[in-house]
Design a protein around this motif. Structure first.
Motif, mmCIF file in Angstrom:
data_model
loop_
_atom_site.group_PDB
_atom_site.id
_atom_site.type_symbol
_atom_site.label_atom_id
_atom_site.label_comp_id
_atom_site.label_asym_id
_atom_site.label_seq_id
_atom_site.Cartn_x
_atom_site.Cartn_y
_atom_site.Cartn_z
ATOM 1 N N ARG A 55 3.748 3.349 -0.232
ATOM 2 C CA ARG A 55 3.804 2.254 0.745
ATOM 3 C C ARG A 55 4.948 2.821 1.737
ATOM 4 O O ARG A 55 4.592 2.635 3.084
ATOM 5 C CB ARG A 55 4.222 0.867 0.163
ATOM 6 C CG ARG A 55 2.897 0.217 -0.585
ATOM 7 C CD ARG A 55 3.109 -1.001 -1.092
ATOM 8 N NE ARG A 55 3.381 -2.033 0.053
ATOM 9 C CZ ARG A 55 4.117 -3.235 -0.362
ATOM 10 N NH1 ARG A 55 4.193 -3.130 -1.408
ATOM 11 N NH2 ARG A 55 4.449 -3.687 0.922
ATOM 12 N N HIS A 56 5.980 2.940 1.580
ATOM 13 C CA HIS A 56 7.152 3.248 2.352
ATOM 14 C C HIS A 56 6.560 4.849 2.864
ATOM 15 O O HIS A 56 7.040 4.966 4.310
ATOM 16 C CB HIS A 56 8.374 3.573 1.494
ATOM 17 C CG HIS A 56 9.396 3.837 2.361
ATOM 18 N ND1 HIS A 56 10.088 4.982 2.899
ATOM 19 C CD2 HIS A 56 10.175 2.936 3.154
ATOM 20 C CE1 HIS A 56 10.956 4.968 3.737
ATOM 21 N NE2 HIS A 56 11.258 3.576 3.800
ATOM 22 N N ARG A 57 5.929 5.738 2.205
ATOM 23 C CA ARG A 57 5.729 7.008 2.866
ATOM 24 C C ARG A 57 4.647 6.776 4.146
ATOM 25 O O ARG A 57 4.667 7.274 5.219
ATOM 26 C CB ARG A 57 5.111 7.970 1.928
ATOM 27 C CG ARG A 57 4.671 9.288 2.609
ATOM 28 C CD ARG A 57 4.310 10.338 1.772
ATOM 29 N NE ARG A 57 4.786 10.317 0.235
ATOM 30 C CZ ARG A 57 3.708 9.977 -0.808
ATOM 31 N NH1 ARG A 57 2.770 9.673 -0.688
ATOM 32 N NH2 ARG A 57 4.361 9.957 -1.932
ATOM 33 N N ALA A 58 3.789 5.722 3.781
ATOM 34 C CA ALA A 58 2.701 5.505 4.774
ATOM 35 C C ALA A 58 3.156 4.837 6.216
ATOM 36 O O ALA A 58 3.022 5.263 7.311
ATOM 37 C CB ALA A 58 1.495 4.509 4.261
ATOM 38 N N SER A 59 4.329 3.901 5.916
ATOM 39 C CA SER A 59 5.166 3.373 6.732
ATOM 40 C C SER A 59 5.823 4.106 7.792
ATOM 41 O O SER A 59 5.730 4.326 9.066
ATOM 42 C CB SER A 59 5.782 2.129 6.431
ATOM 43 O OG SER A 59 6.705 1.635 7.361
ATOM 44 N N ALA A 60 6.475 5.186 7.059
ATOM 45 C CA ALA A 60 7.456 6.179 7.751
ATOM 46 C C ALA A 60 6.419 7.076 8.414
ATOM 47 O O ALA A 60 6.810 7.521 9.484
ATOM 48 C CB ALA A 60 8.318 6.838 6.550
ATOM 49 N N GLY A 61 5.464 7.398 7.776
ATOM 50 C CA GLY A 61 4.587 8.516 8.424
ATOM 51 C C GLY A 61 4.082 7.905 9.665
ATOM 52 O O GLY A 61 3.657 8.715 10.709
ATOM 53 N N ALA A 62 3.650 6.610 9.576
ATOM 54 C CA ALA A 62 3.267 5.946 10.966
ATOM 55 C C ALA A 62 4.017 5.905 12.212
ATOM 56 O O ALA A 62 4.064 6.201 13.158
ATOM 57 C CB ALA A 62 2.837 4.445 10.716
#
Length: 116
Positions: A58-65
């Motif tokens: 979840r954090h990776r997806a947020s940081a990736g966005a």
């Protein structure tokens, strides 16, 4: 006589700039822009490496966005360079880099099955 001197001075500067372009040298402002964008690219590269190391999906997806938004704004600078916008974007990218580094560093280590 004075108008000729002004015209010849302007003509001389124009010829010098054209000569620099013909020799393959970039004019000074373009070189400075390239240096600013290269520095920004290096920060974005380090941020991308930290995002890739993130274990929390979840954090990776947020940081990736967020990284995608920074990259989109960087590409907009390629079309119309603005030094102050580039500096602001670099500062924002460095702040995100620091946040991501703190997140990766503070992630709990995986425990072995026999330990609590």
């Amino acid at each position: 006589m004075r108008p000729r001197r002004r015209i010849s001075g302007v003509l001389l500067l124009g010829l010098l700039a054209a000569g620099a372009l013909l020799r393959g040298q970039e004019p000074a402002p373009a070189a400075a822009q390239r240096a600013s964008l290269d520095a920004l690219d290096r920060v974005l590269g380090r941020l991308a490496a930290l995002v890739a190391r993130d274990d929390d999906p979840r954090h990776r997806a947020s940081a990736g966005a967020a990284l995608g938004d920074l990259r989109r704004r960087r590409e907009a600078l390629r079309a119309s360079f603005d030094g102050s916008k580039c500096d602001d974007l670099k500062a924002e990218a460095i702040l995100d880099l620091q946040r991501q580094a703190a997140w990766v560093r503070s992630a709990p280590a995986a425990t072995s099955p026999g330990r609590k």
